[in-house]
Design an enzyme around this catalytic site. Structure first.
Site, short mmCIF file in Angstrom:
data_model
loop_
_atom_site.label_atom_id
_atom_site.label_comp_id
_atom_site.label_asym_id
_atom_site.label_seq_id
_atom_site.Cartn_x
_atom_site.Cartn_y
_atom_site.Cartn_z
CE1 TYR A 105 -10.82 -1.92 -6.63
CE2 TYR A 105 -10.91 -4.19 -7.37
CZ TYR A 105 -11.37 -3.18 -6.56
OH TYR A 105 -12.39 -3.41 -5.68
CD GLU A 147 -6.85 2.15 -9.11
OE1 GLU A 147 -7.77 2.24 -8.28
OE2 GLU A 147 -5.70 1.76 -8.79
N GLY A 151 -8.15 -5.93 -17.15
CA GLY A 151 -9.35 -5.07 -17.08
C GLY A 151 -9.78 -4.85 -15.65
CD GLU A 172 -28.56 18.36 -5.03
OE1 GLU A 172 -29.67 18.70 -4.60
OE2 GLU A 172 -27.73 19.17 -5.48
CB CYS A 175 -0.93 -0.02 1.21
SG CYS A 175 -1.82 1.53 1.43
NE ARG A 211 -14.14 -12.01 -14.52
CZ ARG A 211 -13.90 -12.81 -13.48
NH1 ARG A 211 -14.90 -13.28 -12.76
NH2 ARG A 211 -12.67 -13.17 -13.18
CE LYS A 250 -4.70 4.16 -6.34
NZ LYS A 250 -5.19 2.79 -6.27
CG HIS A 278 -29.06 22.37 -4.07
ND1 HIS A 278 -29.15 21.55 -5.17
CD2 HIS A 278 -29.23 23.64 -4.51
CE1 HIS A 278 -29.37 22.31 -6.24
NE2 HIS A 278 -29.42 23.57 -5.86
CB CYS A 336 -3.21 2.45 -1.78
SG CYS A 336 -3.53 0.73 -1.40
P1 NDP Z 1 -7.86 -7.73 -10.70
O1 NDP Z 1 -8.15 -9.05 -10.13
O2 NDP Z 1 -8.64 -6.55 -10.28
O3 NDP Z 1 -7.95 -7.81 -12.29
C1 NDP Z 1 -7.20 -8.73 -13.01
C2 NDP Z 1 -7.52 -8.56 -14.47
O4 NDP Z 1 -6.66 -9.37 -15.23
C3 NDP Z 1 -8.95 -8.98 -14.79
O5 NDP Z 1 -9.45 -8.08 -15.73
C4 NDP Z 1 -8.76 -10.38 -15.36
O6 NDP Z 1 -9.72 -10.71 -16.33
C5 NDP Z 1 -7.42 -10.24 -16.05
N1 NDP Z 1 -6.71 -11.51 -16.14
C6 NDP Z 1 -6.47 -12.39 -15.15
N2 NDP Z 1 -5.76 -13.43 -15.59
C7 NDP Z 1 -5.55 -13.21 -16.91
C8 NDP Z 1 -4.90 -13.95 -17.92
N3 NDP Z 1 -4.29 -15.12 -17.68
N4 NDP Z 1 -4.88 -13.44 -19.16
C9 NDP Z 1 -5.48 -12.25 -19.43
N5 NDP Z 1 -6.13 -11.52 -18.51
C10 NDP Z 1 -6.16 -12.01 -17.27
O7 NDP Z 1 -6.29 -7.53 -10.45
P2 NDP Z 1 -5.37 -6.26 -10.44
O8 NDP Z 1 -4.03 -6.77 -10.81
O9 NDP Z 1 -5.94 -5.13 -11.21
O10 NDP Z 1 -5.39 -5.85 -8.91
C11 NDP Z 1 -5.11 -6.82 -7.91
C12 NDP Z 1 -5.93 -6.56 -6.68
O11 NDP Z 1 -5.37 -5.47 -5.98
C13 NDP Z 1 -7.38 -6.15 -6.92
O12 NDP Z 1 -8.23 -7.24 -7.09
C14 NDP Z 1 -7.69 -5.38 -5.69
O13 NDP Z 1 -8.09 -6.28 -4.70
C15 NDP Z 1 -6.37 -4.75 -5.32
N6 NDP Z 1 -6.33 -3.34 -5.76
C16 NDP Z 1 -7.21 -2.45 -5.23
C17 NDP Z 1 -7.20 -1.14 -5.62
C18 NDP Z 1 -8.18 -0.18 -5.04
O14 NDP Z 1 -8.76 -0.49 -4.02
N7 NDP Z 1 -8.40 0.97 -5.68
C19 NDP Z 1 -6.23 -0.64 -6.60
C20 NDP Z 1 -5.37 -1.65 -7.11
C21 NDP Z 1 -5.43 -2.95 -6.69
P3 NDP Z 1 -11.11 -11.40 -15.96
O15 NDP Z 1 -11.99 -10.32 -15.44
O16 NDP Z 1 -11.55 -11.96 -17.27
O17 NDP Z 1 -10.78 -12.45 -14.95
#
Ligand code: NDP
Length: 460
Positions: A180, A184, A178, A442, A43, A207, A51, A437, A48
């Site tokens: 977080y 970001e 796709g 709101e 973090c 997702r 970032k 407001h 976090c």
């Molecule tokens: P996420 O789990 O959020 O997303 C992973 C992405 O990678 C998904 O879109 C997934 O697709 C895709 N993916 C997974 N495996 C493959 C693969 N083999 N080939 C292609 N695409 C793939 O992970 P992040 O790395 O973005 O973040 C990790 C975690 O860190 C988050 O889940 C969250 O818990 C935490 N985080 C929180 C933040 C916040 O609170 N603002 C900021 C950053 C991180 P699919 O959807 O199809 O599975």
């Protein structure tokens, strides 16, 4: 005095480990913490916090544009990446220092070393030629970015860890994923003037979030000029004289200066010696019960290494609950229901509770309230950024099951909404709350008309 060197040995000085260590030490326990990298964990050091600084830095591009619409004369603007990096690193060092001081003030000892279990009570400090013993052990080692090691050209790919330390700002970047982090960073780099292409294997980004939110944000990303390529993924990355070439499953190739993979994170258990103590894992994560206790009686685990909800405040609460239970004679569990989260995209997302699909599945009939509009700040400036507010309400009890906001201040708004949802507020109770407001929030207490699918064709 027990037979052990310490009452508690914590492995990992991130959010969860530090909170547990401090609380335990303040109870009078003899506590040590081992950290192989910098104190503060993901973090503070490479997540976090840096970032959020990058988000702030990147938002100025749109602030400058807005300022002109409001009558300001904005001179020539430019962004200097090395200046930002140096300031960011200074602030991160300051924050890491505060973590160290807080541990010391609480009376916890800090070992700058990797810790490895020799057995359930013995820990080796790797490279220090030292072993210590502890009555209780807490594993709080977090996670690490996951990448497909067998993909040709994987050695050319960055993860978020390196993205925070890039020597030069690329002109073009391809971001895979796709979730977080992908979303970001796509917004951060776009704001800093980089050409961004997001490549995601699924039919839409994010997702797990509500479908209206996902579709809305994908629209907003496209409006910002981020290319979002869906339904495809990387087959390989090739290094050429022109830079890096991403070869995608769709047959397309993309040229860029950097490729960033944000494909999820994996629990960090490598080299920990968990097998020596008999600690059980499932899908690479440490298995724990409601009290964060592993299958080994004197070993607990909190935070991302347990792969429950991988968020900083959750790790902190799990660490605190462990310390309350074990050192204050106050059995405490952390309730993982109704945990709000935010995606610091631009515009940002704030979300708590169930998505519409989850609510329909769990509760049957639900009422939906949905509003999509231009915030007054943008409307004034002729901008086309839109906000979205959505409430998911259980038809029978009228309890609000989910609240989803896409707007610049969504993370701030959702924190307050989360209190009401956690308390089990009904739609009528929200509506009895007088609006503030003029604000964007709101809208949360003024939506009276139920949304019918034909009203807005925004769902993915
Ligand atoms: P996420 O789990 O959020 O997303 C992973 C992405 O990678 C998904 O879109 C997934 O697709 C895709 N993916 C997974 N495996 C493959 C693969 N083999 N080939 C292609 N695409 C793939 O992970 P992040 O790395 O973005 O973040 C990790 C975690 O860190 C988050 O889940 C969250 O818990 C935490 N985080 C929180 C933040 C916040 O609170 N603002 C900021 C950053 C991180 P699919 O959807 O199809 O599975």
């Amino acid at each position: 005095m027990t037979q052990y060197d310490y009452d508690l040995f914590v492995i990992g000085a991130g959010s969860g480990g530090v909170r547990a260590a401090r609380l335990a030490a303040l109870s009078g326990a003899r506590v040590a913490v081992a950290e192989e990298h910098r104190v503060g964990g993901t973090c503070v050091i490479r997540g976090c916090v840096p970032k959020k600084f990058m988000v702030y830095a990147s938002e100025f591009a749109s602030h400058f544009k807005l300022a002109q619409a409001y009558g300001w004369t904005v001179g020539e603007t430019s962004f200097d990446w090395p200046t930002f990096l140096a300031e960011k690193d200074k602030e991160i060092a300051r924050l890491s220092g505060i973590y160290v001081t807080n541990l010391q003030n609480a009376g916890a000892e800090l070992a700058h070393a990797k810790a490895r279990l020799i057995d359930a009570h013995t820990i080796e400090l790797v490279g220090k030629d030292k072993t210590v013993t502890a009555d209780k052990i807490l594993i709080a080692t977090g996670g690490r970015p996951w990448v497909p090691q067998d993909m040709p050209g994987i050695e050319h790919v960055l993860t978020s860890d390196e993205a925070f330390q890039l020597e030069n700002l690329p002109k073009r970047i391809v971001i895979a994923g796709g979730g977080y982090i992908a979303v970001e960073f796509a917004c951060i780099f776009k704001g800093l003037g980089v050409d961004v292409t997001l490549v995601h294997r699924g039919p839409n980004i994010l997702r797990g979030f509500d479908d209206h939110v996902r579709a809305h944000l994908a629209d907003e990303l496209e409006k910002k000029g981020i290319d979002v390529l869906l339904g495809c993924q990387h087959e390989s990355v090739e290094k050429t004289e022109a830079g890096l070439v991403s070869h995608l499953t769709s047959g397309a190739t993309l040229e860029s200066d950097q490729v960033l993979f944000a494909l999820g994170r994996a629990p960090y258990v490598k080299g920990l010696g968990l097998e020596n103590a008999g600690v059980a894992l499932k899908d690479g994560a440490v298995i724990v019960d409601d009290y964060s206790r592993t299958n080994v009686e004197n070993i607990w685990a909190v935070g991302d290494v347990t792969d429950r909800i991988n968020l900083t405040p959750v790790a902190i609460r799990e660490g605190a609950a462990f310390a309350q239970t074990e050192f204050y004679d106050n059995p405490t569990t952390f309730d993982h229901e109704m945990v709000a989260s935010a995606v610091f995209s631009q515009p940002a997302i704030g979300s708590v509770g169930l998505t519409e699909a989850e609510a329909r599945h769990a509760h049957g009939k639900v009422d939906i309230y949905l509003s999509r509009f231009r915030a007054m700040k943008h409307a004034f400036a002729g901008g086309d950024e839109r906000a979205l507010i959505k409430l998911v309400v259980d038809q029978a009890s009228q309890k609000i099951l989910g609240c989803h906001v896409v707007a610049a201040d969504a993370p701030e708004i959702i924190q307050m909404a989360a209190i009401a949802l956690k308390m089990g507020a009904t739609k009528a109770q929200w509506d009895s709350t007088c609006a503030v407001h003029p604000t964007l929030a709101e809208e949360l207490v003024t939506m009276r008309e139920k949304y019918l699918p034909q009203d807005l064709g925004a769902a993915a």
